[in-house]
Design a protein around this motif. Structure first.
Motif, short mmCIF file in Angstrom:
data_model
loop_
_atom_site.label_atom_id
_atom_site.label_comp_id
_atom_site.label_asym_id
_atom_site.label_seq_id
_atom_site.Cartn_x
_atom_site.Cartn_y
_atom_site.Cartn_z
N MET A 1 17.46 14.90 -56.20
CA MET A 1 17.70 14.63 -57.61
C MET A 1 18.76 13.53 -57.77
O MET A 1 19.38 13.39 -58.83
CB MET A 1 18.12 15.90 -58.36
N GLY A 2 18.97 12.75 -56.70
CA GLY A 2 19.92 11.65 -56.79
C GLY A 2 21.35 12.11 -56.60
O GLY A 2 21.62 13.18 -56.05
N ALA A 3 22.30 11.25 -57.06
CA ALA A 3 23.73 11.49 -56.80
C ALA A 3 23.92 11.75 -55.31
O ALA A 3 24.51 12.75 -54.90
CB ALA A 3 24.25 12.64 -57.66
N LEU A 4 23.42 10.83 -54.52
CA LEU A 4 23.31 11.05 -53.08
C LEU A 4 24.67 11.09 -52.39
O LEU A 4 25.61 10.38 -52.75
CB LEU A 4 22.45 9.95 -52.46
N GLN B 1 13.69 22.70 -63.68
CA GLN B 1 14.45 23.64 -62.87
C GLN B 1 15.86 23.90 -63.40
O GLN B 1 16.65 24.58 -62.75
CB GLN B 1 14.49 23.19 -61.41
N PHE B 2 16.16 23.36 -64.57
CA PHE B 2 17.45 23.64 -65.21
C PHE B 2 17.23 24.66 -66.33
O PHE B 2 16.46 24.41 -67.26
CB PHE B 2 18.05 22.36 -65.81
N ASN B 3 17.91 25.80 -66.25
CA ASN B 3 17.81 26.76 -67.33
C ASN B 3 18.97 26.60 -68.32
O ASN B 3 19.10 27.36 -69.27
CB ASN B 3 17.78 28.20 -66.79
N ASN B 4 19.80 25.58 -68.08
CA ASN B 4 20.93 25.29 -68.95
C ASN B 4 20.88 23.81 -69.32
O ASN B 4 21.04 22.95 -68.45
CB ASN B 4 22.25 25.64 -68.23
N ALA B 5 20.66 23.52 -70.60
CA ALA B 5 20.49 22.13 -71.03
C ALA B 5 21.74 21.30 -70.77
O ALA B 5 21.65 20.11 -70.41
CB ALA B 5 20.14 22.08 -72.51
N ASP C 1 23.84 21.65 -68.32
CA ASP C 1 23.90 21.35 -66.88
C ASP C 1 23.00 20.17 -66.56
O ASP C 1 23.35 19.30 -65.75
CB ASP C 1 23.49 22.59 -66.09
N LEU C 2 21.84 20.12 -67.20
CA LEU C 2 20.94 18.98 -67.02
C LEU C 2 21.60 17.70 -67.51
O LEU C 2 21.55 16.65 -66.84
CB LEU C 2 19.63 19.23 -67.78
N ASP C 3 22.24 17.77 -68.66
CA ASP C 3 22.90 16.58 -69.23
C ASP C 3 24.04 16.10 -68.35
O ASP C 3 24.29 14.89 -68.23
CB ASP C 3 23.41 16.88 -70.63
N LYS C 4 24.76 17.05 -67.74
CA LYS C 4 25.94 16.70 -66.94
C LYS C 4 25.58 16.24 -65.53
O LYS C 4 26.44 15.71 -64.83
CB LYS C 4 26.88 17.91 -66.82
N TYR C 5 24.34 16.46 -65.11
CA TYR C 5 23.99 16.14 -63.73
C TYR C 5 24.22 14.65 -63.48
O TYR C 5 23.73 13.80 -64.23
CB TYR C 5 22.53 16.51 -63.42
#
Length: 279
Positions: free
Chosen positions: A31-34, A62-66, A68-72
């Motif tokens: 998912m990047g951020a290698l 695979q994110f159940n928390n929106a 967390d997805l935004d902060k990735y």
């Protein structure tokens, strides 16, 4: 130079040409951020394949928390530079519409092994993993796929998926890469404050201590409880789970008479950390 491809049609043509020349294709789904953990997978793929694809796709399924997805973390330019230094042939970076086009209505679900631990704490997470991995295997047509053992349960889910659906790809599990102080490398580690980063290695230290005590004959429940108390005392504010599970099937285990794995998920500040070790 690493070629950036964003559509499955273009990638399919590229891979078909490779295969006509008899080349074995390896893929590293990310998912990047290698970080060095990801790059170790790319190196393993390079050693065991003729051509290497690294995929970067932050999978919303695979994110159940929106939040967390935004902060990735996302930094494709930086990731691309790292991949070029490793000699990766293709970065496949599709958009959400390429992976999940209008009308997409299929979900892949692996029951049993996906249900405890991460499955219980993150409902729907492994359905998202299984679905996107199935898509990526179909898009890349790779013969080998490389996953880190840090996400141990995910690795077992993917192996089960491939076996059950007769997908012609060999799953290669690769060792967890750690910082010098033992912290498992993770893209989320960059979100730790300086104080939290100093506290974070306690997780691995206490897991190792508990594993050593269990191997020496200490009751597993007592050893795990001691480790939980020490982790919380070090500044972590929640231990979601710290458990022994069988290597085969991730069933609850009470001793180390058979091959077992110790798995943990904890919260430090607003960052969720996971880890696992052999016992």
């Amino acid at each position: 130079m690493t070629e950036v491809i964003r559509t499955s049609a273009e990638l399919r043509d590229k891979v078909a040409a490779w295969k006509r020349s008899g080349m074995l294709v390896g893929v590293v789904p990310t998912m990047g951020a290698l970080h060095d953990g990801h790059l170790s997978l790319a190196r393993a793929a390079r050693e065991q394949s003729d051509r290497v694809i690294v995929t970067i796709f932050v999978n919303p399924m695979q994110f159940n928390n929106a939040s967390d997805l935004d902060k990735y973390p996302r930094d494709e330019a930086h990731d691309l530079a790292l991949l070029e230094a490793e000699g990766v042939d293709v970065l496949f970076a599709p958009g959400v519409d390429e992976v999940y086009p209008d009308g997409f209505a299929t979900k892949v679900s692996v029951t049993g092994i996906s249900e405890p631990l991460e499955g219980a704490m993150r409902p729907g997470h492994f359905d998202g993993v299984a679905t996107v991995v199935s898509k990526l295997f179909g898009m890349t047509q790779a013969g080998r796929a490389f996953f880190g053992e840090k996400d141990w349960q995910q690795l077992q889910v993917v192996k089960r998926l491939v076996d059950d659906l007769n997908i012609p790809v060999r799953i290669m599990g690769c060792p967890t890469i750690r910082e010098e102080d033992g912290l498992a490398m993770s893209s989320r580690n960059v979100r730790l404050s300086a104080e939290e980063r100093a506290q974070a290695p306690v997780l691995h230290q206490q897991m190792q201590a508990a594993a050593g005590a269990i191997r020496a004959g200490t009751d597993a429940g007592a050893a795990l409880e001691t480790a939980k108390e020490a982790i919380l005392a070090a500044g972590f504010h929640d231990v979601e789970y710290l458990e022994l599970r069988t290597v085969d099937g991730l069933k609850p285990a009470t001793d180390a008479a058979k091959p077992v794995r110790m798995l943990a998920a904890v919260w430090l500040g607003d960052v969720r950390l996971i880890d696992n070790i052999a016992v």
